[in-house]
Enzyme design. Structure first.
Site, PDB file in Angstrom:
ATOM      1  N   MET A  27       0.849  -1.198   0.000  1.00 25.11           N
ATOM      2  CA  MET A  27       0.000   0.000   0.000  1.00 25.11           C
ATOM      3  C   MET A  27       0.886   1.250   0.000  1.00 25.11           C
ATOM      4  O   MET A  27       0.441   2.338   0.381  1.00 25.11           O
ATOM      5  CB  MET A  27      -0.931  -0.020   1.203  1.00 25.11           C
ATOM      6  CG  MET A  27      -1.894  -1.214   1.150  1.00 25.11           C
ATOM      7  SD  MET A  27      -3.463  -0.944   1.974  1.00 25.11           S
ATOM      8  CE  MET A  27      -2.926  -0.616   3.631  1.00 25.11           C
ATOM      9  N   LEU A  30       6.734   3.125   1.256  1.00 21.22           N
ATOM     10  CA  LEU A  30       7.654   1.991   1.355  1.00 21.22           C
ATOM     11  C   LEU A  30       8.808   2.274   2.321  1.00 21.22           C
ATOM     12  O   LEU A  30       9.363   3.369   2.347  1.00 21.22           O
ATOM     13  CB  LEU A  30       8.215   1.663  -0.036  1.00 21.22           C
ATOM     14  CG  LEU A  30       7.152   1.346  -1.108  1.00 21.22           C
ATOM     15  CD1 LEU A  30       7.825   1.058  -2.449  1.00 21.22           C
ATOM     16  CD2 LEU A  30       6.276   0.167  -0.692  1.00 21.22           C
ATOM     17  N   HIS A  34       9.361  -3.301   3.405  1.00 18.67           N
ATOM     18  CA  HIS A  34       8.934  -3.626   2.031  1.00 18.67           C
ATOM     19  C   HIS A  34      10.140  -4.014   1.170  1.00 18.67           C
ATOM     20  O   HIS A  34      10.062  -4.920   0.352  1.00 18.67           O
ATOM     21  CB  HIS A  34       8.256  -2.418   1.375  1.00 18.67           C
ATOM     22  CG  HIS A  34       6.993  -1.984   2.040  1.00 18.67           C
ATOM     23  ND1 HIS A  34       6.902  -0.833   2.774  1.00 18.67           N
ATOM     24  CD2 HIS A  34       5.761  -2.549   2.085  1.00 18.67           C
ATOM     25  CE1 HIS A  34       5.676  -0.683   3.231  1.00 18.67           C
ATOM     26  NE2 HIS A  34       4.954  -1.722   2.837  1.00 18.67           N
ATOM     27  N   LYS A 146       5.124  -9.559  10.075  1.00 15.74           N
ATOM     28  CA  LYS A 146       4.563  -8.595  11.033  1.00 15.74           C
ATOM     29  C   LYS A 146       3.037  -8.708  11.010  1.00 15.74           C
ATOM     30  O   LYS A 146       2.389  -8.669  12.037  1.00 15.74           O
ATOM     31  CB  LYS A 146       4.977  -7.161  10.697  1.00 15.74           C
ATOM     32  CG  LYS A 146       4.359  -6.160  11.664  1.00 15.74           C
ATOM     33  CD  LYS A 146       4.896  -4.781  11.462  1.00 15.74           C
ATOM     34  CE  LYS A 146       4.226  -4.054  10.326  1.00 15.74           C
ATOM     35  NZ  LYS A 146       2.840  -3.636  10.622  1.00 15.74           N
ATOM     36  N   SER A 183       4.449   1.512   7.749  1.00 14.15           N
ATOM     37  CA  SER A 183       4.139   2.805   7.120  1.00 14.15           C
ATOM     38  C   SER A 183       3.460   3.717   8.129  1.00 14.15           C
ATOM     39  O   SER A 183       3.601   4.946   8.075  1.00 14.15           O
ATOM     40  CB  SER A 183       3.227   2.596   5.913  1.00 14.15           C
ATOM     41  OG  SER A 183       3.810   1.666   5.034  1.00 14.15           O
TER      42      SER A 183
HETATM   43  O1  PAF Z   1      -0.117  -5.673   3.853  1.00 17.12           O
HETATM   44  C1  PAF Z   1      -0.547  -4.801   3.064  1.00 17.12           C
HETATM   45  O2  PAF Z   1       0.116  -3.800   2.789  1.00 17.12           O
HETATM   46  C2  PAF Z   1      -1.937  -4.959   2.456  1.00 17.12           C
HETATM   47  O3  PAF Z   1      -2.809  -5.553   3.355  1.00 17.12           O
HETATM   48  C3  PAF Z   1      -1.927  -5.703   1.122  1.00 17.12           C
HETATM   49  C4  PAF Z   1      -1.453  -7.132   1.273  1.00 17.12           C
HETATM   50  C5  PAF Z   1      -1.016  -4.979   0.126  1.00 17.12           C
HETATM   51  C6  PAF Z   1      -3.340  -5.743   0.523  1.00 17.12           C
HETATM   52  O4  PAF Z   1      -3.826  -4.471   0.295  1.00 17.12           O
END
Ligand code: PAF
Length: 279
Positions: A27, A30, A34, A146, A183
């Protein structure tokens, strides 16, 4: 790196990739967590696709969809330096048609922990992950530990629906003081940022107790709660639950357990967990 905004363009770019493709859905906003998912994907497959999509259907009406951090420009640079081949940046209207009648629901596992305090959240997650898997058609996808419950739910969904995507769980990446990278950490004010490492400290204290033979669910939860309470300064527990790591049902003794927690630091909801084993 190719940047695409639409499903047809993604499909076209995806077709040109030769060999296995790893996928990291995100989402955005980052951080190193990530980037470690991307690194793990690259270790398993030559091609990497990353999506950035703040998925509205996994946020409740009173949650932080509107204030969720969005940094597309910086995120794009990070994806490029992580060796991403295709960055998928769809709009809400590309992903959700107004008359959709279908959603994906995983039962039982989603009733507890975050599922209990965020009704509908996991339906949003499983539906978007299924849609992204259908669009991207990856060979494997990497999710962080996490979000332990999210990983468990996605593993179950993939198994139950015969989705041909290998799911890889990657370790939680932490700040030097133990706070899990998230985030949402960007939304913490200075005081809350100071108190937030108490989440990890509480979990480590419970882990030490478990390794010293403590097997009472209530006592293990109390140990975490005490550390959180002592940190004071605006930390409020949503849940602190000691569960079976597979079923996520209440822990009833045995040599393996998981403590999962969700704590509000001011109005920012932070989650973390620890797997408990014999020393
Ligand atoms: O973990 C996340 O960032 C979200 O839940 C995901 C897996 C991208 C789905 O929107």
């Amino acid at each position: 790196m190719i940047i695409v905004n639409s499903i047809p363009k993604l499909r076209e770019a995806r077709k040109a990739l030769k060999g296995d493709t790893g996928f990291v859905p995100t989402m955005g906003a980052l951080h190193e967590g990530h980037l470690s998912l991307m690194k793990s994907a690259k270790e398993h497959a030559p091609n990497l696709i990353v999506s950035i999509f703040v998925n509205p259907t996994q946020f409740g009406p009173d949650e932080d969809l509107d204030t969720y951090p969005r940094y597309t420009e910086g995120d794009t640079k990070k994806c490029e330096s992580a060796g991403c081949d295709i960055l998928f940046l769809p709009n809400v209207s590309d992903i959700y048609v107004p008359d959709a009648k279908t959603e994906v629901h995983v039962s039982e596992l989603t009733n507890r922990l975050c599922g209990a305090s965020r009704p509908g959240h996991f339906n949003g997650v499983t539906t978007i992950v299924t849609k992204l898997f259908n669009i991207v058609q990856p060979d494997l996808a990497v999710f962080g530990k996490k979000d332990y419950q999210q990983l468990a739910v996605i593993r179950k969904m993939v198994l139950d629906l015969n989705i041909p995507v290998e799911i890889i769980g990657a370790p939680t990446i932490r700040e030097n003081d133990g706070l899990a990278k998230s985030s949402r950490n960007l939304k913490l004010n200075a005081q809350m940022r100071q108190s937030a490492p108490a989440l990890r400290q509480g979990l480590l204290k419970a882990q030490a107790a478990f390794q010293n033979g403590q097997r009472s669910k209530e006592e293990l939860e109390r140990i975490v709660a005490e550390v959180i309470d002592d940190a004071k300064a605006g930390l409020r527990s949503d849940y602190i639950s000691c569960v079976d790591p597979k079923s996520l049902e209440a822990y009833e003794g045995g040599e393996e357990a998981l403590i999962a927690i969700a704590i509000f630091a001011g109005d920012v909801r932070l989650i973390d967990n620890i797997e408990l084993h014999k020393a």
